[in-house]
Design a protein around this motif. Sequence first.
Motif, PDB file in Angstrom:
ATOM      1  N   ARG A 152       0.832  -1.212   0.000  1.00  0.00           N
ATOM      2  CA  ARG A 152       0.000   0.000   0.000  1.00  0.00           C
ATOM      3  C   ARG A 152       0.861   1.255   0.000  1.00  0.00           C
ATOM      4  O   ARG A 152       0.536   2.243  -0.657  1.00  0.00           O
ATOM      5  CB  ARG A 152      -0.931   0.009   1.215  1.00  0.00           C
ATOM      6  N   ARG A 153       1.974   1.211   0.719  1.00  0.00           N
ATOM      7  CA  ARG A 153       2.839   2.391   0.799  1.00  0.00           C
ATOM      8  C   ARG A 153       3.701   2.567  -0.445  1.00  0.00           C
ATOM      9  O   ARG A 153       4.037   3.691  -0.810  1.00  0.00           O
ATOM     10  CB  ARG A 153       3.737   2.294   2.037  1.00  0.00           C
ATOM     11  N   SER A 154       4.062   1.450  -1.115  1.00  0.00           N
ATOM     12  CA  SER A 154       5.088   1.521  -2.159  1.00  0.00           C
ATOM     13  C   SER A 154       4.554   1.610  -3.576  1.00  0.00           C
ATOM     14  O   SER A 154       5.279   2.023  -4.489  1.00  0.00           O
ATOM     15  CB  SER A 154       5.999   0.286  -2.057  1.00  0.00           C
ATOM     16  N   TYR A 155       3.292   1.221  -3.819  1.00  0.00           N
ATOM     17  CA  TYR A 155       2.789   1.131  -5.195  1.00  0.00           C
ATOM     18  C   TYR A 155       1.477   1.902  -5.344  1.00  0.00           C
ATOM     19  O   TYR A 155       0.666   1.985  -4.413  1.00  0.00           O
ATOM     20  CB  TYR A 155       2.569  -0.334  -5.589  1.00  0.00           C
ATOM     21  N   ASP A 156       1.316   2.448  -6.554  1.00  0.00           N
ATOM     22  CA  ASP A 156       0.114   3.236  -6.834  1.00  0.00           C
ATOM     23  C   ASP A 156      -0.609   2.800  -8.105  1.00  0.00           C
ATOM     24  O   ASP A 156      -1.724   3.259  -8.354  1.00  0.00           O
ATOM     25  CB  ASP A 156       0.473   4.721  -6.964  1.00  0.00           C
ATOM     26  N   VAL A 157       0.029   1.959  -8.925  1.00  0.00           N
ATOM     27  CA  VAL A 157      -0.559   1.539 -10.196  1.00  0.00           C
ATOM     28  C   VAL A 157      -0.963   0.069 -10.076  1.00  0.00           C
ATOM     29  O   VAL A 157      -0.122  -0.800  -9.783  1.00  0.00           O
ATOM     30  CB  VAL A 157       0.426   1.727 -11.372  1.00  0.00           C
ATOM     31  N   PHE A 158      -2.246  -0.203 -10.343  1.00  0.00           N
ATOM     32  CA  PHE A 158      -2.764  -1.551 -10.152  1.00  0.00           C
ATOM     33  C   PHE A 158      -3.664  -1.946 -11.319  1.00  0.00           C
ATOM     34  O   PHE A 158      -4.165  -1.110 -12.067  1.00  0.00           O
ATOM     35  CB  PHE A 158      -3.578  -1.634  -8.852  1.00  0.00           C
ATOM     36  N   ALA A 159      -3.841  -3.267 -11.446  1.00  0.00           N
ATOM     37  CA  ALA A 159      -4.840  -3.829 -12.354  1.00  0.00           C
ATOM     38  C   ALA A 159      -5.584  -4.906 -11.586  1.00  0.00           C
ATOM     39  O   ALA A 159      -5.082  -5.431 -10.578  1.00  0.00           O
ATOM     40  CB  ALA A 159      -4.181  -4.413 -13.596  1.00  0.00           C
ATOM     41  N   ARG A 160      -6.779  -5.226 -12.076  1.00  0.00           N
ATOM     42  CA  ARG A 160      -7.567  -6.260 -11.397  1.00  0.00           C
ATOM     43  C   ARG A 160      -8.228  -7.148 -12.430  1.00  0.00           C
ATOM     44  O   ARG A 160      -8.680  -6.672 -13.480  1.00  0.00           O
ATOM     45  CB  ARG A 160      -8.620  -5.628 -10.490  1.00  0.00           C
ATOM     46  N   CYS A 161      -8.312  -8.435 -12.110  1.00  0.00           N
ATOM     47  CA  CYS A 161      -8.928  -9.404 -13.015  1.00  0.00           C
ATOM     48  C   CYS A 161     -10.446  -9.276 -12.948  1.00  0.00           C
ATOM     49  O   CYS A 161     -11.034  -9.275 -11.862  1.00  0.00           O
ATOM     50  CB  CYS A 161      -8.504 -10.823 -12.633  1.00  0.00           C
TER      51      CYS A 161
END
Length: 244
Positions: free
Chosen positions: A203-212
Amino acid sequence: MNGPQIHVEFAPGLRVFVPHGRRSGATPVATDGSSTLGHVVESLGVPLTEVGELVVNGRAVAVSRLPAADDTVEVRAVARPQPVQGAPLRFLLDVHLGTLARRLRLLGVDAAYESLDIGDPALAARSAAERRVMLSRDRGLLRRRELWAGAFVYSTKPAEQLRDVLGRFAPRLRPWSRCTACNGVLAPASKDEVVGQLEGGTRRSYDVFARCGECGRAYWRGAHHAQLEEIVDGAVAEFGQPSN
């Protein structure tokens, strides 16, 4: 065997399937007088999924042809890339090819996978129902007539298996677009949408996500991304730029 004797020669790539004594040059083969050339070839160990053409006495013939005395039969391998007609190119992999399935999905290739040993009849039926190319190292499975289409996976090493499938079928590559767990299609997602799946450090280190869209699994460029990127970059460099 009371039928005509013929002479059969296999392409070099197909000799892996046949007994050692038949691996080089034309070999005399006794037939029963009623089996087709296709049945004769399969009886010698070669699945018809791997046969491109049967050439008898210099002319291409159908696998349904009955052998005649002294026929010289040349068994050629499938052409590469191999066209697949009648449906979008999609794959089905058996229980032994899980790593290959995940790597195909990583590249955006539609690759269904059976994680349980459901048996050859069920696999063949699914191939037919969903019009998927069955990928397997099981020759018996590839001989089942119910299959919509099939292909033998020649290597036991995942990296070589991937190169074999990409070189044979030339699927469109859309890296990072499919879920490696379930084969569903990925879509961009906000951190708020996936926050329940994230550890504190993520949560602290990443801001770009994808979801299935199928199983809901979240994806981000984590610690193992460099290893996955190496697989993707190697495939794209060898087999062409990814499509849009």
